[in-house]
Write a protein that holds these residues in place. Structure first.
Motif, PDB file in Angstrom:
ATOM      1  N   LEU A 302    -141.914 -34.377 -59.999  1.00  0.00           N
ATOM      2  CA  LEU A 302    -140.944 -34.754 -58.975  1.00  0.00           C
ATOM      3  C   LEU A 302    -141.414 -35.884 -58.070  1.00  0.00           C
ATOM      4  O   LEU A 302    -140.714 -36.262 -57.130  1.00  0.00           O
ATOM      5  CB  LEU A 302    -140.584 -33.532 -58.121  1.00  0.00           C
ATOM      6  CG  LEU A 302    -139.895 -32.387 -58.863  1.00  0.00           C
ATOM      7  CD1 LEU A 302    -139.686 -31.199 -57.941  1.00  0.00           C
ATOM      8  CD2 LEU A 302    -138.568 -32.831 -59.448  1.00  0.00           C
ATOM      9  N   ASN A 303    -142.599 -36.424 -58.327  1.00  0.00           N
ATOM     10  CA  ASN A 303    -143.115 -37.474 -57.452  1.00  0.00           C
ATOM     11  C   ASN A 303    -142.184 -38.679 -57.395  1.00  0.00           C
ATOM     12  O   ASN A 303    -142.046 -39.333 -56.354  1.00  0.00           O
ATOM     13  CB  ASN A 303    -144.508 -37.912 -57.906  1.00  0.00           C
ATOM     14  CG  ASN A 303    -145.568 -36.881 -57.570  1.00  0.00           C
ATOM     15  OD1 ASN A 303    -145.416 -36.104 -56.631  1.00  0.00           O
ATOM     16  ND2 ASN A 303    -146.638 -36.852 -58.334  1.00  0.00           N
ATOM     17  N   SER A 304    -141.550 -38.998 -58.510  1.00  0.00           N
ATOM     18  CA  SER A 304    -140.638 -40.141 -58.511  1.00  0.00           C
ATOM     19  C   SER A 304    -139.407 -39.882 -57.657  1.00  0.00           C
ATOM     20  O   SER A 304    -138.771 -40.827 -57.166  1.00  0.00           O
ATOM     21  CB  SER A 304    -140.213 -40.469 -59.948  1.00  0.00           C
ATOM     22  OG  SER A 304    -139.564 -39.349 -60.542  1.00  0.00           O
ATOM     23  N   ILE A 305    -139.054 -38.610 -57.469  1.00  0.00           N
ATOM     24  CA  ILE A 305    -137.925 -38.275 -56.595  1.00  0.00           C
ATOM     25  C   ILE A 305    -138.339 -38.393 -55.138  1.00  0.00           C
ATOM     26  O   ILE A 305    -137.668 -39.031 -54.323  1.00  0.00           O
ATOM     27  CB  ILE A 305    -137.413 -36.851 -56.875  1.00  0.00           C
ATOM     28  CG1 ILE A 305    -136.802 -36.763 -58.269  1.00  0.00           C
ATOM     29  CG2 ILE A 305    -136.379 -36.440 -55.829  1.00  0.00           C
ATOM     30  CD1 ILE A 305    -136.284 -35.392 -58.613  1.00  0.00           C
ATOM     31  N   TYR A 306    -139.485 -37.808 -54.799  1.00  0.00           N
ATOM     32  CA  TYR A 306    -139.903 -37.770 -53.392  1.00  0.00           C
ATOM     33  C   TYR A 306    -140.119 -39.162 -52.812  1.00  0.00           C
ATOM     34  O   TYR A 306    -139.854 -39.403 -51.632  1.00  0.00           O
ATOM     35  CB  TYR A 306    -141.189 -36.961 -53.248  1.00  0.00           C
ATOM     36  CG  TYR A 306    -141.068 -35.516 -53.655  1.00  0.00           C
ATOM     37  CD1 TYR A 306    -139.941 -34.780 -53.333  1.00  0.00           C
ATOM     38  CD2 TYR A 306    -142.085 -34.885 -54.361  1.00  0.00           C
ATOM     39  CE1 TYR A 306    -139.831 -33.454 -53.710  1.00  0.00           C
ATOM     40  CE2 TYR A 306    -141.981 -33.555 -54.742  1.00  0.00           C
ATOM     41  CZ  TYR A 306    -140.855 -32.848 -54.421  1.00  0.00           C
ATOM     42  OH  TYR A 306    -140.747 -31.541 -54.798  1.00  0.00           O
ATOM     43  N   GLY A 307    -140.599 -40.064 -53.620  1.00  0.00           N
ATOM     44  CA  GLY A 307    -140.901 -41.401 -53.116  1.00  0.00           C
ATOM     45  C   GLY A 307    -139.836 -42.429 -53.432  1.00  0.00           C
ATOM     46  O   GLY A 307    -140.084 -43.628 -53.283  1.00  0.00           O
ATOM     47  N   THR A 308    -138.649 -41.982 -53.823  1.00  0.00           N
ATOM     48  CA  THR A 308    -137.623 -42.922 -54.254  1.00  0.00           C
ATOM     49  C   THR A 308    -137.147 -43.818 -53.113  1.00  0.00           C
ATOM     50  O   THR A 308    -137.086 -43.404 -51.952  1.00  0.00           O
ATOM     51  CB  THR A 308    -136.409 -42.179 -54.850  1.00  0.00           C
ATOM     52  OG1 THR A 308    -135.491 -43.144 -55.377  1.00  0.00           O
ATOM     53  CG2 THR A 308    -135.700 -41.343 -53.791  1.00  0.00           C
ATOM     54  N   THR A 309    -136.821 -45.043 -53.451  1.00  0.00           N
ATOM     55  CA  THR A 309    -136.144 -45.959 -52.530  1.00  0.00           C
ATOM     56  C   THR A 309    -134.795 -46.382 -53.127  1.00  0.00           C
ATOM     57  O   THR A 309    -134.210 -47.367 -52.683  1.00  0.00           O
ATOM     58  CB  THR A 309    -137.011 -47.201 -52.264  1.00  0.00           C
ATOM     59  OG1 THR A 309    -137.309 -47.849 -53.514  1.00  0.00           O
ATOM     60  CG2 THR A 309    -138.310 -46.837 -51.560  1.00  0.00           C
ATOM     61  N   GLU A 310    -134.331 -45.644 -54.102  1.00  0.00           N
ATOM     62  CA  GLU A 310    -133.050 -45.931 -54.745  1.00  0.00           C
ATOM     63  C   GLU A 310    -131.916 -45.764 -53.729  1.00  0.00           C
ATOM     64  O   GLU A 310    -131.792 -44.723 -53.074  1.00  0.00           O
ATOM     65  CB  GLU A 310    -132.824 -44.967 -55.914  1.00  0.00           C
ATOM     66  CG  GLU A 310    -131.519 -45.142 -56.648  1.00  0.00           C
ATOM     67  CD  GLU A 310    -131.515 -46.348 -57.557  1.00  0.00           C
ATOM     68  OE1 GLU A 310    -130.428 -46.741 -57.990  1.00  0.00           O
ATOM     69  OE2 GLU A 310    -132.613 -46.891 -57.832  1.00  0.00           O
ATOM     70  N   PRO A 311    -131.084 -46.787 -53.526  1.00  0.00           N
ATOM     71  CA  PRO A 311    -129.973 -46.657 -52.572  1.00  0.00           C
ATOM     72  C   PRO A 311    -129.073 -45.474 -52.922  1.00  0.00           C
ATOM     73  O   PRO A 311    -128.725 -45.253 -54.085  1.00  0.00           O
ATOM     74  CB  PRO A 311    -129.221 -47.989 -52.737  1.00  0.00           C
ATOM     75  CG  PRO A 311    -130.245 -48.946 -53.267  1.00  0.00           C
ATOM     76  CD  PRO A 311    -131.128 -48.134 -54.156  1.00  0.00           C
ATOM     77  N   GLY A 312    -128.722 -44.704 -51.915  1.00  0.00           N
ATOM     78  CA  GLY A 312    -127.803 -43.587 -52.114  1.00  0.00           C
ATOM     79  C   GLY A 312    -128.414 -42.346 -52.728  1.00  0.00           C
ATOM     80  O   GLY A 312    -127.689 -41.419 -53.084  1.00  0.00           O
TER      81      GLY A 312
END
Length: 379
Positions: A302-312
């Motif tokens: 889940l690391n890619s979720i926690y650190g996401t900067t994806e808009p929205g």
């Protein structure tokens, strides 16, 4: 539909069928679960593809984050497979893992994977076979707050890290004010509310802080709260109750509990603008999740979720697992566990959104069902 607050049942074994009946009463509709098409004959196969064989009563213990989802799963299981029932004890993820290892329950509910020192013990409990982690539903974590006159609040990983470490102590702190232009924030003390019991929600919240604010969050992750600031509360319902009772407070809790209590929760700015917590924004973050390994043990990275900067994309999401034996059950237990999980993964997903969860993404369902079907027995 208004869900019934079942926090008062903590500490006792909960008949989830009874909870589900209360939960769904007053909805005015039975659309949350399918009409039973199975017979009570041992081994009958339901329309959903679930085999309804095995013993009628299954036991589980653990995560309070998933208890309302489990209640819904159980209600549907009883309709699809007449006479089936799961008794679930919502004592927290840490306790659930311990009770599973001790062979006191058939499987555990947990928001975190088994720890390194628990993996071997779980394999021993499973007759020498490894335990598997099977994600059934995702649960967004809400930052519930109680600030008089503030209907909209924006925070980010940095401010949350500093609040829960005691470095930001006033709601009108410049760092918070910068995220909330146009909002009058009071010169009031902040009281962080954290889980005082061993909790997968705590583990996921702290992992989020590590990923989203690595320079500000100087503590570790783990099922025990490490921040050192604020007041503790037992279990998810306790956090909500503490936030409701404490002016100036903020606490991390599953979205369903915050919604049930009517408590507002903050938006999170990931660097691409403030994001409100909805099924759509949480789902956008979940789409980025990957599995940590190959095979039938479905631990998620889940690391890619926690650190996401994806808009929205709303980043603060936990995966709730059922921890099961890959093999080692007796035949009746294996059949019943597989039956429950199959119904949960198929028919049970449709009612999750109204309970504050995000249903299992389609891309995970096929692999999940493959793992469930591979669960074996010793005889």
């Amino acid at each position: 539909m208004k869900l019934i607050n079942i926090g008062k049942t903590f500490g006792t074994t909960v008949s989830v069928a009874a909870i589900a009946a209360l939960t769904l009463a007053g909805c005015g509709s039975d659309n949350n679960a399918p009409t039973s098409t199975a017979t009570s004959d041992t081994g009958a196969t339901a329309a959903s593809g679930a085999d309804c064989g095995g013993k009628n009563s299954v036991t589980a213990e653990g995560s309070t984050a998933q208890q309302n989802a489990v209640a819904l799963f159980n209600q549907v299981w009883g309709q699809v497979c007449a006479g089936k029932n799961l008794s679930y004890n919502p004592t927290g993820s840490g306790a659930g893992r311990e009770q599973f290892i001790a062979k006191n329950v058939d499987f555990a509910g947990s928001d975190s994977a088994l720890k390194d020192d628990q993996i071997a013990a779980a394999a021993q409990r499973c007759g020498g076979s490894p335990a598997w982690h099977l994600p059934l539903v995702f649960g967004p974590i809400a930052m519930a707050y109680n600030i008089d006159g503030v209907d909209k609040l924006v925070l980010n990983g940095d401010t949350l890290a500093k609040i829960f470490q005691g470095q930001i102590t006033k709601w009108n702190d410049p760092a918070i004010a910068a995220l909330n232009e146009g909002t009058t924030l009071p010169d009031a003390d902040i009281t962080p509310i954290f889980r005082s019991d061993s909790s997968g929600t705590t583990d996921n919240f702290q992992k989020y802080l590590q990923a989203a604010a690595p320079e500000s969050w100087t503590k570790e992750a783990g099922s025990e709260f490490q921040g050192g600031a604020g007041e503790g509360a037992q279990k998810s319902a306790g956090v909500v109750q503490a936030v409701q009772a404490t002016p100036g407070s903020i606490g991390y809790v599953e979205k369903g509990f915050a919604e049930q209590a009517g408590v507002p929760f903050a938006q999170i700015d990931t660097g691409a603008g403030a994001v409100e917590l909805t099924d759509e924004t949480a789902g956008k973050a979940i789409d980025a999740a990957t599995f940590a390994g190959e095979g039938n043990d479905l631990v998620l990275d889940l690391n890619s979720i926690y650190g996401t900067t994806e808009p929205g994309a709303y980043p603060l999401v936990l995966a709730t697992y059922e921890i099961v034996c890959s093999s080692g059950y007796d035949t009746d237990t294996a059949a019943a566990v597989k039956s429950f999980l199959t119904v949960a993964a198929n028919d049970g997903q449709s009612g999750l959104s109204v309970a504050g969860y995000v249903p299992l993404p389609d891309q995970f369902k096929e692999r999940l069902l493959t793992s469930i079907n591979a669960i074996g027995s010793t005889s």
